[in-house]
Design a protein around this motif. Structure first.
Motif, PDB file in Angstrom:
ATOM      1  N   ALA A  64      -2.845  -2.992  -6.030  1.00 62.81           N
ATOM      2  CA  ALA A  64      -1.993  -3.181  -5.613  1.00 62.81           C
ATOM      3  C   ALA A  64      -1.423  -4.136  -4.804  1.00 62.81           C
ATOM      4  CB  ALA A  64      -1.278  -1.897  -5.830  1.00 62.81           C
ATOM      5  N   ILE A  65      -2.311  -4.095  -3.514  1.00 64.36           N
ATOM      6  CA  ILE A  65      -2.423  -4.768  -2.376  1.00 64.36           C
ATOM      7  C   ILE A  65      -2.477  -6.304  -3.030  1.00 64.36           C
ATOM      8  CG2 ILE A  65      -2.928  -5.655  -0.327  1.00 64.36           C
ATOM      9  CD1 ILE A  65      -3.004  -2.949   0.189  1.00 64.36           C
ATOM     10  N   SER A  66      -3.570  -6.308  -3.697  1.00 64.43           N
ATOM     11  CA  SER A  66      -4.364  -7.845  -3.887  1.00 64.43           C
ATOM     12  C   SER A  66      -3.194  -8.409  -4.727  1.00 64.43           C
ATOM     13  CB  SER A  66      -4.924  -7.747  -4.691  1.00 64.43           C
ATOM     14  OG  SER A  66      -5.500  -7.130  -5.878  1.00 64.43           O
ATOM     15  N   VAL A  67      -2.689  -7.619  -5.826  1.00 65.69           N
ATOM     16  CA  VAL A  67      -1.818  -8.121  -6.771  1.00 65.69           C
ATOM     17  C   VAL A  67      -0.219  -8.874  -6.071  1.00 65.69           C
ATOM     18  CG1 VAL A  67      -0.345  -7.543  -8.789  1.00 65.69           C
ATOM     19  CG2 VAL A  67      -3.101  -7.250  -8.570  1.00 65.69           C
ATOM     20  N   ILE A  68       0.532  -8.375  -5.506  1.00 65.71           N
ATOM     21  CA  ILE A  68       1.742  -7.780  -5.148  1.00 65.71           C
ATOM     22  C   ILE A  68       1.593  -9.150  -4.247  1.00 65.71           C
ATOM     23  CG2 ILE A  68       3.422  -7.140  -3.276  1.00 65.71           C
ATOM     24  CD1 ILE A  68       2.520  -4.409  -5.303  1.00 65.71           C
ATOM     25  N   SER A  69       0.732  -9.335  -2.927  1.00 68.55           N
ATOM     26  CA  SER A  69       0.317 -10.402  -1.597  1.00 68.55           C
ATOM     27  C   SER A  69      -0.001 -11.801  -2.143  1.00 68.55           C
ATOM     28  CB  SER A  69      -0.260 -10.069  -0.633  1.00 68.55           C
ATOM     29  OG  SER A  69      -2.288  -9.994  -1.311  1.00 68.55           O
ATOM     30  N   GLY A  70      -0.218 -12.067  -3.861  1.00 72.33           N
ATOM     31  CA  GLY A  70       0.227 -12.839  -4.341  1.00 72.33           C
ATOM     32  C   GLY A  70      -2.254 -13.403  -4.009  1.00 72.33           C
ATOM     33  N   GLU A  71      -2.899 -12.866  -3.753  1.00 76.35           N
ATOM     34  CA  GLU A  71      -4.213 -13.417  -3.378  1.00 76.35           C
ATOM     35  C   GLU A  71      -4.961 -13.384  -5.324  1.00 76.35           C
ATOM     36  OE1 GLU A  71      -6.829 -10.186  -2.023  1.00 76.35           O
ATOM     37  OE2 GLU A  71      -5.013 -10.303   0.213  1.00 76.35           O
TER      38      GLU A  71
END
Length: 191
Positions: free
Chosen positions: A129-136
């Motif tokens: 989720a962090i990788s998706v939401i952060s735009g990575e």
């Protein structure tokens, strides 16, 4: 599918697929992980096999799911991400001890801690989720155009203009509703 439970709606992005375990949020909501065993089943489908899940752990998983949904929805709308959602996602990510493993075929698998703990699986989902939401990752968060769904999904299409979280469910339902409405307007067009 286990008898008596709704089918899982499977996608290619772990975090947004996890939020899909509660669908039709703005209609007649469908809970797809109503029991601890059902969560174990869903995790296994995504290569995150765990040994057990208690009712309290199921509630932790649902809290993470709702936090990811809130954060992804805010990100899709370009609104501020709720602080409470950020806290839950970060806490679950930090508590997990999952590791990405490269397979001989060049793919990625997840290896959970030695006891196959549920917290490790939730940590993997939170990290995704962090990788998706952060735009990575290459793609764009969007919201399903279905008025009863409005799920956040990760659009990796070339044009980044997908309208539905899943064409086989929400997209087809909307197309069928439009077709039926047109048939009612013009009964002579029925074949």
């Amino acid at each position: 599918m286990r008898s008596g439970f709704p089918d899982f709606r499977l996608g290619t992005v772990l975090a947004t697929s996890f939020t899909g375990t509660l669908s039709e949020r703005h209609g007649n909501a469908v809970e797809r992980i109503p029991t601890p065993q059902r969560l174990i089943d869903w995790l296994a489908v995504y290569g995150l096999a765990v040994d057990s899940c208690t009712p309290a752990q199921l509630e932790l998983a649902r809290e993470l799911r709702e936090s990811i949904h809130a954060a992804a929805t805010a990100a899709a709308l370009q609104d501020p991400i709720p602080a409470a959602a950020v806290q839950v996602i970060n806490d679950r990510s930090a508590q997990g001890r999952g590791a990405a493993i490269l397979t001989a075929e060049g793919g990625r698998e997840w290896r959970l801690g030695s006891a196959s703990r549920l917290e490790d699986a939730l940590g993997v989902i939170a990290a995704d989720a962090i990788s998706v939401i952060s735009g990575e990752r290459d793609g764009k968060l969007a919201l399903c155009a279905s008025p009863t769904c409005q799920a956040a999904f990760f659009d990796t299409s070339r044009s980044r203009t997908r309208r539905w979280c899943d064409m086989n469910t929400c997209g087809n339902r909307q197309k069928k509703a439009r077709f039926n409405a047109n048939q009612r307007k013009d009964p002579s067009s029925a074949g």
